[in-house]
Design an enzyme around this catalytic site. Sequence first.
Site, short mmCIF file in Angstrom:
data_model
loop_
_atom_site.label_atom_id
_atom_site.label_comp_id
_atom_site.label_asym_id
_atom_site.label_seq_id
_atom_site.Cartn_x
_atom_site.Cartn_y
_atom_site.Cartn_z
NE ARG A 228 -71.86 -22.15 -18.38
CZ ARG A 228 -72.28 -20.96 -18.82
NH1 ARG A 228 -73.33 -20.89 -19.61
NH2 ARG A 228 -71.66 -19.86 -18.47
CG HIS B 274 -71.78 -22.33 -24.25
ND1 HIS B 274 -72.36 -21.09 -24.03
CD2 HIS B 274 -72.50 -23.22 -23.51
CE1 HIS B 274 -73.39 -21.23 -23.19
NE2 HIS B 274 -73.49 -22.50 -22.86
CB CYS C 70 -74.03 -16.13 -28.10
SG CYS C 70 -72.50 -16.94 -27.69
N1 ARG Z 1 -73.53 -14.99 -20.20
C1 ARG Z 1 -74.01 -16.12 -20.96
C2 ARG Z 1 -73.67 -17.40 -20.24
O1 ARG Z 1 -72.63 -17.47 -19.64
C3 ARG Z 1 -73.43 -16.10 -22.32
C4 ARG Z 1 -73.97 -17.16 -23.22
C5 ARG Z 1 -73.35 -17.16 -24.54
N2 ARG Z 1 -74.03 -18.02 -25.43
C6 ARG Z 1 -73.45 -18.93 -26.22
N3 ARG Z 1 -74.18 -19.55 -27.08
N4 ARG Z 1 -72.21 -19.26 -26.05
O2 ARG Z 1 -74.42 -18.34 -20.24
#
Ligand code: ARG
Length: 274
Positions: free
Chosen positions: A143, A172, A266
């Site tokens: 990401r 993440h 999250c």
């Molecule tokens: N569906 C979200 C995504 O893929 C989930 C995010 C989860 N957040 C986190 N802090 N890991 O972006």
Amino acid sequence: MAEVARRTATRRHYLMCRPTHFEVTYTINPWMDPRKPMDAGLALAQWERVRDLYLGFGHQVSFIDPVPGLPDMVFSANGATVVDGKVLIAKFRHQERAAEADAYRAWFEEHGHCGLRVPEYVNEGEGDFAPAGRRILAGAGFRSDPGAVAELRAFFGLPVTGLTLTDPRFYHLDTALFVLDDDLVAYYPAAFSEESQEELRRLYPDAVIATREDADAFGLNAVSDGLNVVVTETATHLIGELRERGFEVHGVDMSELLKAGGAVKCITQEIRRP
Ligand code: ARG
């Protein structure tokens, strides 16, 4: 018998977003399958349980209004990174979440801060950035852009350690590592490149090491205030380790938010004031 460390909680300020519009309608990580049924009422109850735990610990919790059409906005950790009252807003990798950044920016503009930056590089807030004492750990690989490391360092004026994630299931940083205290973390080594594993071993020789089962159960997507740890109840090995280290563990069921690839951390952004 070895002496158990004495842990102390410090009062925190968290930002959460009610899962009013939470749904799984697209797939941007390996956990998301829009065909799988999701119980929105249960998702709300699970989110409320985490909120109530924080309030019970005496923490301050603020709320940002959920925006219709942004089903992942419940994952407030991704909205920004706040250290010393300075706010680095997120810039999302995927178009589906892009508009969340404006909502978080508007919230911080209304609620005061010591400086706000709209970023140049893609960064998904505390999803990839983990402030630990006077250092920030910064994950990249899926990401956040590796270029965000230099941006973080310059904006916050703190040392930043870049870490490379290599397993798409742990997309993440906060799915593979969490901060227990200023100088203690828990992590799942196999989610990181060899170099990053070495760096983590060097920085945190006493770290709590999680198993594949703990990581699969999203046990590393946990929140600690220095004493209390809120964590998915199925991460049983990790929970045992944390108790042995003197933490008070509060297991929670996150079954519905897990269908979007998120759990306790999250849904929790920390607002760190100077
Ligand atoms: N569906 C979200 C995504 O893929 C989930 C995010 C989860 N957040 C986190 N802090 N890991 O972006």
